[in-house]
Design a protein around this motif. Structure first.
Motif: not given
Length: 621
Positions: A319, A343, A345, A371, A373
């Motif tokens: 990230d 992820s 993010r 990974s 999300k």
């Protein structure tokens, strides 16, 4: 009414149709036929011509239409290939602009004769044509090389990918015949790297006859620096020092650079490249496994005009590398598939933090990002905007029904949606219903809305409500492979897409004949369909569904245990355009039935039939 329209207006109208629809329209009348041909020509469609004597009449017909872009398949040194090349040279050569001979085996003499007849050529694809370079004598005669140079004086694009026998000498001869070259591909050619040239090696006449060297390529780039704009060196093993040497060539202003699977490239070399070539608009770094977050940060900060970025399979990327991606204001295509540590993010935060509108992304792939999300995807979707056409979230195991409904709300212009192996998708998510209640200690309960509709309307298939999949009416491709919790209850209602061309429902254990027939009625324009491992489908279901799919070309029915040769007969009768069929590991279908099907439908080019008829795999493996 349509017959009275001028040809130009009818051509303009048909130009908005997909290619398959234009083919159908050309059968309506003579006027529509010519209008459809004009529309295809304006789209610069490439016609792939199989090399056989039966293609000679088609080549003559294409010549009368002024077709400018063709590819020749199954080309070899046979008399039939020689005759086809002569026909192409005579009927198509004078106005041909794009020619693909990829992975063929033409003779040197027939190739030269063809090129001499194509004075308007702008793009030439010789990828995998090793027969032309095996002897090392292509264009060895100066008189012939001069004539070829006159013919290729306007050539802008040359593809030499996958040539194992390409050497400095043959490359120099061919490239010298194309003085206007702007785009060059040497992907997967065997390059040797010696950054310190030996005495006299900078002279083209002293170039190697046995191998293709980076020093020779660097000399070529320096000579053509003012004109060369696109270079593909994917799979060549380019080391960091070689990339730096390329980037610092005086006057070189690359716009496109392919470095796929150059696994030795370092983050420092990519950082230097971003300083040296700030005008790059397309960069492929997929499979460059040594690159880290600093490489992506350098790309985001240094390549402000980047439009296409491929970062697939950068397994060290996290990230932290995505924090500056909001600065890529012109980004149209982003591939981060198989970046297993991302992820999402920071990607969502970066795109949402810019003061101006987010980048006009048309393509986004986050497939196989283990990974990833769900909350990150959910917050990212509203930022993607109406320009997005392709979204690939395959195997994003955390993907939920709430996020699917967000896609249906914000991304209504999608043409491709891939959700394979998103195993948490359920019927209520596709139908746009709310999440069912969960009683303490009893787990999830059946959805009350599904039960209510089934009882009140006597309909086993509930009606969509809210942001359902039906809102994506522009879909042309949908992949729901292995979304194993989906059933007929949702598929029968939401799979109603008039433009859908490709659909995968493989590995859906609850799909039955009722769902199949409903899908057939709702998606009549399908050309590619995958239904492997759907063990509840039967001959009766196909007897009702097949007539709705006259355009079906590619069909996968492997491991469908209830199907018999009756389904093959049905498909042969109803799907006259079928070209590829997979019935591997179907125990109810015999090899004799497969042979009868091939005789019934002669246009079929491939039938996968391994282990049909209930073969004992324990004996054959």
């Amino acid at each position: 009414m349509a017959e009275s329209l001028p040809l130009e207006m009818l051509t303009y109208i048909l130009s908005f149709l997909p290619l398959s629809d234009q083919k159908e329209a050309s059968l309506v009348s003579r006027a529509w036929y010519f209008a459809a041909q004009n529309a295809l020509r304006e789209k610069n469609v490439r016609y792939n011509i199989p090399v056989s004597l039966s293609s000679l009449s088609a080549i003559k017909s294409l010549g009368l239409k002024g077709i400018t872009c063709i590819g020749l398949t199954n080309l070899d040194g046979s008399p039939a290939s020689h005759q086809v090349l002569q026909s192409v040279a005579y009927h198509l050569g004078p106005h041909l602009q794009s020619l693909c001979l990829g992975w063929g085996s033409p003779t040197e003499a027939s190739f030269v004769a063809l090129i001499l007849s194509c004075p308007a050529l702008r793009s030439l694809d010789l990828s995998g044509c090793n027969s032309l370079f095996a002897s090392g004598m292509l264009l060895a005669q100066p008189e012939m090389a001069q004539r070829v140079q006159q013919a290729l004086s306007g050539l802008l694009e040359l593809n030499l990918a996958g040539l194992r026998d390409l050497a400095d000498l043959s490359f120099n001869r061919l490239s010298s015949c194309a003085p206007s070259l702007e785009r060059l591909s040497l992907a997967y050619c065997h390059l040797t790297f010696e950054l310190v040239p030996t005495q006299g090696s900078t002279n083209p006449q002293d170039s190697s006859r046995s191998h293709l060297s980076f020093c020779n390529l660097l000399r070529f780039v320096k000579e053509r620096a003012g004109r060369l704009h696109a270079l593909d060196l994917s799979g060549t093993g380019l080391p960091p020092e070689a990339l730096q040497a390329l980037g610092q060539v005086a006057g070189l202003q690359l716009r496109e650079l392919g470095l796929h699977s150059c696994r030795d490239l370092s983050t420092e070399a990519v950082t230097a490249l971003c300083r040296q070539q700030p005008g790059l608009t397309s960069l492929d770094l997929s499979g460059c496994s040594e690159l880290s977050d600093e490489a992506l940060l350098a790309v985001s900060r240094g390549l402000r005009h980047l439009q296409h970025l491929n970062l697939r399979k950068l397994q060290r990327l996290t990230d932290a590398g995505c924090t500056a991606m909001g600065g890529l204001w012109e980004l149209q295509s982003l591939n981060m598939a198989e970046c297993c540590l991302v992820s999402g993010r920071e990607l969502a935060r970066s795109l949402g933090s810019v003061h101006r509108a987010p980048p006009p992304l048309a393509f986004l792939s986050l497939a196989y990002c283990s990974s990833l999300k769900d909350a990150s995807v959910f917050s990212l979707i509203p930022l993607l905007g109406p320009s997005l056409r392709v979204l690939d979230l395959s195997s994003c195991v955390a993907f939920t029904n709430r996020t699917l409904q967000a896609i249906c709300t914000y991304l209504t212009h999608l043409s491709v949606l891939r959700l394979a192996w998103c195993k948490e998708l359920r019927d209520w998510g596709l139908l746009g219903l709310g999440e069912p209640s969960e009683e303490p200690g009893q787990g999830p309960q059946p959805h009350r809305e599904l039960e209510h509709q089934a009882l009140e309307f006597k309909d086993p298939f509930p009606q969509p409500q809210g942001p359902s999949l039906l809102m994506l009416q522009a879909l042309q491709e949908l992949d729901l492979t292995a979304c194993s919790k989906l059933t007929d209850a949702s598929l029968a209602k939401v799979l109603q897409f008039p433009q859908l061309r490709q659909l995968s429902l493989s590995l859906l254990p609850a799909l039955t004949d009722k769902g199949l027939v409903a899908v057939a009625r709702g998606c009549p324009t399908l050309e590619r369909l995958a239904l492997s491992h759907c063990n509840h489908l039967s001959d009766e279901g196909w007897a009702q569904a097949a007539s709705f799919w006259p355009r079906l070309q590619n069909l996968n029915l492997s491991s469908c245990s209830q199907l018999t040769e009756q389904t093959l007969h049905t498909i042969g009768q109803a799907c006259k355009q079928i070209q590829m069929l997979d019935v591997a590991m179907c125990p109810g279908i015999s090899m004799a039935a497969v042979r009868r099907f091939q005789a019934q439908v002669p246009q079929v080019t491939c039938v996968q039939s391994r282990f049909v008829g209930g073969a004992d795999l324990t004996l054959t493996l």
